[in-house]
Each structure stands twice: as C-alpha cells, then as structure tokens.
Design an enzyme around this catalytic site. Structure first.
Site, mmCIF file in Angstrom:
data_model
loop_
_atom_site.group_PDB
_atom_site.id
_atom_site.type_symbol
_atom_site.label_atom_id
_atom_site.label_comp_id
_atom_site.label_asym_id
_atom_site.label_seq_id
_atom_site.Cartn_x
_atom_site.Cartn_y
_atom_site.Cartn_z
ATOM 1 N N LYS A 1 -3.890 -2.449 -8.211
ATOM 2 C CA LYS A 1 -4.718 -2.665 -9.398
ATOM 3 C C LYS A 1 -4.609 -1.512 -10.382
ATOM 4 O O LYS A 1 -5.380 -1.418 -11.336
ATOM 5 C CB LYS A 1 -6.191 -2.843 -8.993
ATOM 6 C CG LYS A 1 -6.445 -4.068 -8.146
ATOM 7 C CD LYS A 1 -7.905 -4.103 -7.695
ATOM 8 C CE LYS A 1 -8.095 -5.128 -6.599
ATOM 9 N NZ LYS A 1 -9.308 -4.817 -5.809
ATOM 10 N N ARG B 1 4.178 0.974 14.094
ATOM 11 C CA ARG B 1 4.168 1.862 15.246
ATOM 12 C C ARG B 1 3.431 3.169 14.962
ATOM 13 O O ARG B 1 2.567 3.568 15.738
ATOM 14 C CB ARG B 1 5.628 2.033 15.616
ATOM 15 C CG ARG B 1 6.124 3.196 16.258
ATOM 16 C CD ARG B 1 7.625 2.990 16.420
ATOM 17 N NE ARG B 1 8.043 1.650 15.977
ATOM 18 C CZ ARG B 1 8.849 0.858 16.685
ATOM 19 N NH1 ARG B 1 9.343 1.273 17.814
ATOM 20 N NH2 ARG B 1 9.171 -0.317 16.232
ATOM 21 N N THR B 2 3.717 3.784 13.851
ATOM 22 C CA THR B 2 3.087 5.076 13.590
ATOM 23 C C THR B 2 1.583 4.912 13.373
ATOM 24 O O THR B 2 0.772 5.683 13.880
ATOM 25 C CB THR B 2 3.737 5.748 12.370
ATOM 26 O OG1 THR B 2 5.136 5.844 12.589
ATOM 27 C CG2 THR B 2 3.175 7.132 12.132
#
Lengths: 308, 422
Positions: free
Chosen positions: A86, A58-59
């Site tokens: 990584k 949502r954000t």
C-alpha cells in the site's frame, strides 16, 4: 560475549571465540530440542517479531520454533498483501510493529543493507534473516556449526562453495564466518555469477569442477535461481546442471569423507540430484535441525542480556 | 546607475595565473576598471579585506526540479542555495516534469529565475523529445528561447545514429551536446561501483565500463561530426584516458567532474554503511580513479568542476539502499570542497576557478568567466573561514548531503551577479 553488538546483522564483527561460544550454547539448545517436552521458560514474556519482506518457509519457521522452544511469543509479519504494497515505507512498517512492543526483530528483506538501515533506527535487537544478496548470518553460523559437528572442528578444513556465488547471501556469510578459522575456501561457479572482484576475501577460485571438489572436506552447494537465465548469466538450466551441478556419478570425484551441504530449498535435478540430496554424504537435513539450535542460541544471547 | 566597487580583496586572475591585490569597478553590471584607485562616495563599496575575489562560480550541472518536482527543490530554493554557496550562475538539467524539451518550459525557467534576482539560471534542454532517445527536440527554437546546450541527462541517448544527428544538428546553433555517459544495459540494477566494495557490501555493481564504452562511442562521433560534445561527471580512470586521447586527436570534446567524485571514494561509502547520501550516479569510485581525475584536472583533460546538485526528499532517500534515488545536493559545498583541492596541492587557486567559473562559461558560449575589463560582472568573494557544515545551514529543500558534519574551509562572503550584490 557471543554476539558483540546489539544486533546480529553480519558475521563480520564476531570473533572466533564469539562463534565458538554460540556453538557451545547451541549444543545445550539441541538437548532441549531432543526432549519430549520441548519448551523452557527462559524467554517467557518476551515477544519476537518475525518480519519477512520476502518469502521464506524454512528460515521463518526455524526462527519461530527457536523462539517458541525458549518460551517467547512469536508474531509473524509477511509482506505479501500487507501495508508494504500500500506504499508504506520500510521505516513506517517497522515503527508500527515496534509500537506494538516486541523485544526483538527478525528480519528478511530483498534489499541488501535493509536490516542495517532498521537496526540504526530502533532500540531493540535486529537479527538479519537474509538481506538481498548480502548476508545471511544465521545460515552462516548454522553451516559452520554443522561442519564443526561433523568434522570435530573447523581448523585445517578445505571447504568448497559452488554455484551462484555473487548473488548468494549464504556464500558471503559462510566465507566471512569460515575466514575466522584456519580454513581454505574454494569457490566455483560460472564466471558470470562469480564475484567480479573477490579480493576482499581469502578465497581460491577453481577453474574446473574436479579441481573444486577433489580435496574438499566440505562441498557447499548453492541454489541457482531460474531468473539468472533471462539475466544472461547462464544459458540454460540443462547446461548449468551438467557443468556446475553435483550428480550421483560425480561423487566419485570427492574425498571419501567429504560432506555435502545446501542451504535449501534445493532445485532437485539442477544443482543436486535426488540421489545426492538423500544420499549418505548429504547433511542437508542436519543443517535444518542445527538451524533451530543456532537460532535459539542467538535469541537467547541477544534477549537475555548475555550480549554486549 | 549602479556603481559597485570591490575593494581590498585578493583577485584570483585565472588568465595570468596569479593573485593580485586590486580594486574592481563595476558599472551597469560590467567590469569597467581594475586598478589601485579608491572609489569615491558615488560607488557602492564592497569591502573584501581578507577575502579572495574570484570569477563567479558557474555550476554547469544542477537539477532544480522545477517544474514538476517542487517538493524536492524549486527554482527559488535552488538559487538561494546557489547564492549561499557563492555560485553566481547555474545550468539546469532538463529532467523536469514536463521535460524541458519545449520552448515554453525553457522560458518558464528563465522568467522565474529572472524575477527572483538571485543567481542566474541557464536551462539545458533535452536532446530528444521526452528524453525518449528517438526524435530530436526543436533545438533551434529552444536555443532561441535561451537553452545553452542539450542533454538527455540520466537517460542517455542509446541509439548512436540519434547521437550523431543530435551532435550535427546542435552544432548549427553553436550549442554543445551535454552527455551523461552510461550504457544502461551494463549498469542495469547496479547501485554502487562494481569492485571490492560491491563484493563486501553485497550490493549490485555498476562497472566502470558502463561509463567508458559510451564515452568512447561519443568522442568518436564528436570527432567524426566535428561537433562539440561536453561529457558530464567523468568518474573513472578509463574515461579520463579516453577523453585525453580524444583531445589529443583534436576532437571538440570538453569534460566535467563532479566535486563529490574528487572528494569521496567507495571506501567512504563502505565506512558510512548503507547510507543513501553516498549513492549517486556515476557511483563513487576507487582511490585510483580519483587520482586519475586529479591528473585529468591538472593536465586540462577535465575542463570543469560541477556539483550535479540533485535534491531528493527525505522520504525518498530514507529507504532501503537499492530503492533510493541516485544523487546528492552540492551547491553549498562546491566552494569549500574545491578549496580542499588547493590545500591538498592538486590545483592552484587560479586553476580551480578556471574549472569552476571560466571554462563552464566558455563551454556554454557565454561571457563573464573571467575578471577583466569589459566583461559582465560575475564575481564570487569568499574567505577562508572554517566552520562545521550543519544541516540547518542548507537552503535547498532537500538535505541529502554526505558532508553534513564536515569541517569545511571557504565561505562565500558576497557574490556579484551583474548589477546585484548578494
């Protein structure tokens, strides 16, 4: 004005006037969202980098739409399967993204203080989209904006925040923002997830759900994470929902005109039952719409040089 | 024969609690005479005019990272930093790789340090094999190899029975158990002191009780077994009270405090933002805790002041606050920050050097903690010069200090380590 610093990392540096100015700007932005053609060229040529080191739908979407409605290009970087796994450090990742030339970084990270760390080391504005258990300032602003739109203002209101307070970045930003107005804030939740020391904030701690909600104009419910069980903070979801959730029948404890909010995503049947989420006191979906408008106001302010 | 005379300085006499102007004559690393006489040309003369001559600082809590983590620090860089900071001796903690839990590691550390002819290094060996908290190390063999005490350091012994047996067994060799006191269940996940500032910064807290419950347990075990327990870096008011109580009962307990816990509070951390050079374990506490530490120092509850010198590479510290390792370096700031305690009227100069030099030697069963005839010569000569502490002055491989940019008072001029002047 609007945002007194290069970045928006915390609500602390904003004054009441700054916040009101952002609200007025958000009102204008809402008009854009309501248009059939939802796009203005205001930020054309600007690039916004959405750096999400923690999952979010949502954000992230809200920021993306906010940028796009204003004509900016938005790139999304999320950490799952990216260079972070990584072994690249946060600083490396950010410097690499910056080398590609974005004008603003929106950042979510599971570590409290991560956006502060980045903002000190880069020239472009950084917007905190949630850092650890610390703050979520744009959520705080959209919550205040939603309350202001429903109640005609913030002064004189009683707001209750309920749930997992100590792990909630939403609670912190809401408290900081609301404290800039003449509001009365009440917190309620299991002692195990309450601030150990609430003294920095002007808040009352309620002892029972009834005490928490009976005079409230606004009841802000927070999400409880299921992991809190294994961390010994709650015994079970069943017990949590019985004592700390809002179900349909408990609504009679609230004032007639009290509104119910939640930053989402809701644990249906845990902190709120579906009848409440979709009921007539719930303003949860308006919060989402307001989120886009507020984020447009923020991006506009930081990128158009209207800030400091 | 090496003959060293330290002349014209003001001697800090910790035994008689006074300052006196006299000359010190050292032959073959031993203090022969303290008098007003002047040395003839057969003496190598050190002019300490305008300076203080103190018992050599003995920092009994450092991490030199060697063997195993030489990218953070090694014995040479660590001891060079010690010399620059006026520190004549250090006791090095065993959390190396491999852990110093085998006489070969102890010997390696001692031999390497001896060959460098800098400050002296006294290894502290592990209490349990691999610091795993399960079975005891070969304490007798380790003591023979030169270990001065036993500590599992940042991985405190969780099992009370193991702790009891460790105290009993170490006491056979006259060595203290040196305990980092932390209940790691209570502190789990925490990165700063739990309280006002952890609320404000949204950082997980470490409760003061994580330290206090373990101190309470261990002083009881020390009393019960009549074995010497030395408590590392005490940081809370509650800890001071428990140790005071234990000492009153006559339990064989000693305690140290880290200089940064006397200098900084959690408020400084808050002002510095999420700066990982303010992240250490135990965490910076409240003003009230610091005041209790001052009282504990003044009334003898706390015996020693140390650095807990903990070098970490920039790549490790320049990360998100919760991901950074705990700890800061301190060998070059111990002396000036201790001088502040004198300027702030917390302790007198003789009291300060009792905590920096005399008591650490005593706790570890070593001579040379005082300036007196017949004692091995460990001497720190320093001036009250003021200067800005710059990163470029740091001789440690790691630069993780919160004191960079501070104006400091107190600078090492010479140290004497037996027969060498550095």
């Amino acid at each position: 004005m609007g945002i007194p610093t290069k970045d928006l990392i915390s609500l602390s540096p904003l004054s009441r006037e700054d916040i009101e100015e952002l609200f007025n700007l958000a009102d204008e932005m809402k008009k854009i969202i309501e248009r059939p053609v939802k796009k203005v060229p205001t930020l054309r040529g600007k690039v916004i980098a959405n750096l999400f080191f923690e999952p979010s739908t949502r954000t992230r979407t809200s920021f993306e739409l906010a940028g796009k409605y204003l004509g900016a290009d938005v790139i999304n970087f999320s950490s799952s399967g990216s260079s972070i796994s990584k072994g690249e450090t946060l600083l490396d990742t950010v410097k690499n993204i910056l080398a590609m030339g974005p004008d603003l970084i929106v950042m979510r990270h599971s570590s409290s203080g991560a956006p502060h760390f980045v903002a000190e080391r880069v020239e472009v504005p950084v917007v905190n989209a949630g850092d650890g258990i610390n703050e979520h300032p744009t959520q705080g602003l959209l919550d205040l904006y939603t309350i202001r739109n429903y109640k005609g203002g913030l002064d004189g209101l009683k707001i209750t925040i309920m749930g997992d307070i100590s792990h909630s970045r939403v609670a912190r930003s809401d408290i900081i923002g609301l404290s800039k107005f003449d509001t009365e804030i009440t917190l309620f939740g299991p002692r195990t997830v309450m601030f150990y020391d609430p003294s920095p904030y002007r808040v009352k701690i309620a002892r029972t759900l009834e005490e928490a909600v009976k005079d409230a104009d606004v009841v802000m419910m927070l999400r409880i994470q299921r992991e809190r069980q294994s961390a010994l903070l709650i015994p079970s979801i069943r017990e949590y929902s019985k004592f700390y959730g809002l179900s349909h029948w408990k609504l009679s404890l609230l004032k007639e005109d009290a509104i119910i909010m939640h930053p989402g995503p809701v644990n249906q049947g845990v902190e709120l039952t579906p009848e409440v989420v979709y009921g007539n006191r719930s303003v949860i979906f308006n919060q989402v719409t307001n989120g886009v408008a507020i984020r447009m106001a923020i991006l506009y302010t930081l990128l158009s040089g209207e800030g400091s | 024969m090496t003959r060293i005379a330290v002349v014209n300085g003001v001697i800090i006499d910790v035994e008689k609690d006074r300052l006196l102007r006299a000359n010190i004559f050292i032959e073959e690393g031993v203090i022969r005479r303290i008098s007003d006489e002047h040395p003839d040309s057969s003496w190598h003369v050190i002019d300490a005019e305008g300076a203080y001559v103190a018992p050599g600082i003995f920092d009994m809590h450092v991490h030199l990272r060697d063997p195993g983590y030489e990218y953070k620090e090694d014995i040479e860089s660590g001891l060079r930093a010690a010399v620059a900071g006026g520190v004549t001796r250090v006791a090095a903690m065993p959390n190396t790789k491999p852990v110093n839990g085998d006489p070969s590691v102890t010997e390696y550390m001692i031999n390497k340090a001896e060959s460098l002819k800098l400050a002296e290094l006294y290894p502290v060996a592990a209490i349990t094999k691999g610091q795993r908290g399960e079975t005891l190390t070969e304490m007798g063999l380790l003591a023979e190899a030169g270990a001065v005490g036993f500590s599992d350091d940042g991985l405190p012994v969780e099992n009370a029975e193991v702790m009891r047996r460790a105290l009993e067994y170490a006491s056979l060799f006259g060595k203290p158990i040196i305990a980092h006191e932390e209940d790691r269940n209570l502190s789990a996940g925490g990165v700063i002191n739990e309280g006002r500032i952890s609320t404000l910064m949204g950082l997980p807290g470490i409760p003061s009780t994580a330290e206090e419950v373990m101190i309470a347990r261990d002083v009881l075990l020390a009393g019960y077994t009549e074995s010497h327990l030395h408590i590392c870096h005490v940081s809370t008011k509650g800890s001071v009270e428990i140790i005071r109580w234990a000492k009153k009962r006559g339990f064989p307990v000693t305690a140290e405090v880290a200089i940064h816990h006397l200098t900084l509070t959690e408020e400084d951390l808050y002002r510095a933002g999420y700066n990982t050079n303010f992240k250490m374990n135990p965490p910076l506490r409240t003003k009230e805790d610091v005041e209790a530490l001052y009282e504990g120092l003044a009334d003898g509850t706390i015996d020693a002041i140390v650095t807990d010198h903990a070098p970490h590479a920039r790549s490790e510290k320049e990360v998100e606050f919760d991901k950074a390792p705990f700890g800061i370096i301190g060998l070059q700031t111990l002396l000036p920050l201790s001088i502040r305690l004198w300027r702030d009227n917390i302790l007198t100069l003789p009291e300060i050097f009792r905590k920096l030099s005399t008591n650490p030697a005593k706790i570890l069963g070593l001579d040379g903690g005082v300036i007196a005839e017949g004692q091995p010569a460990y001497i720190t000569v320093f001036s009250l010069e003021k200067y800005i502490f710059e990163e470029s002055m740091i001789l440690s491989k790691s630069k993780n200090s919160p004191f960079i940019g501070w104006e400091l008072e107190g600078k090492k001029k010479f140290i004497i380590v037996r027969d060498r002047v550095l």
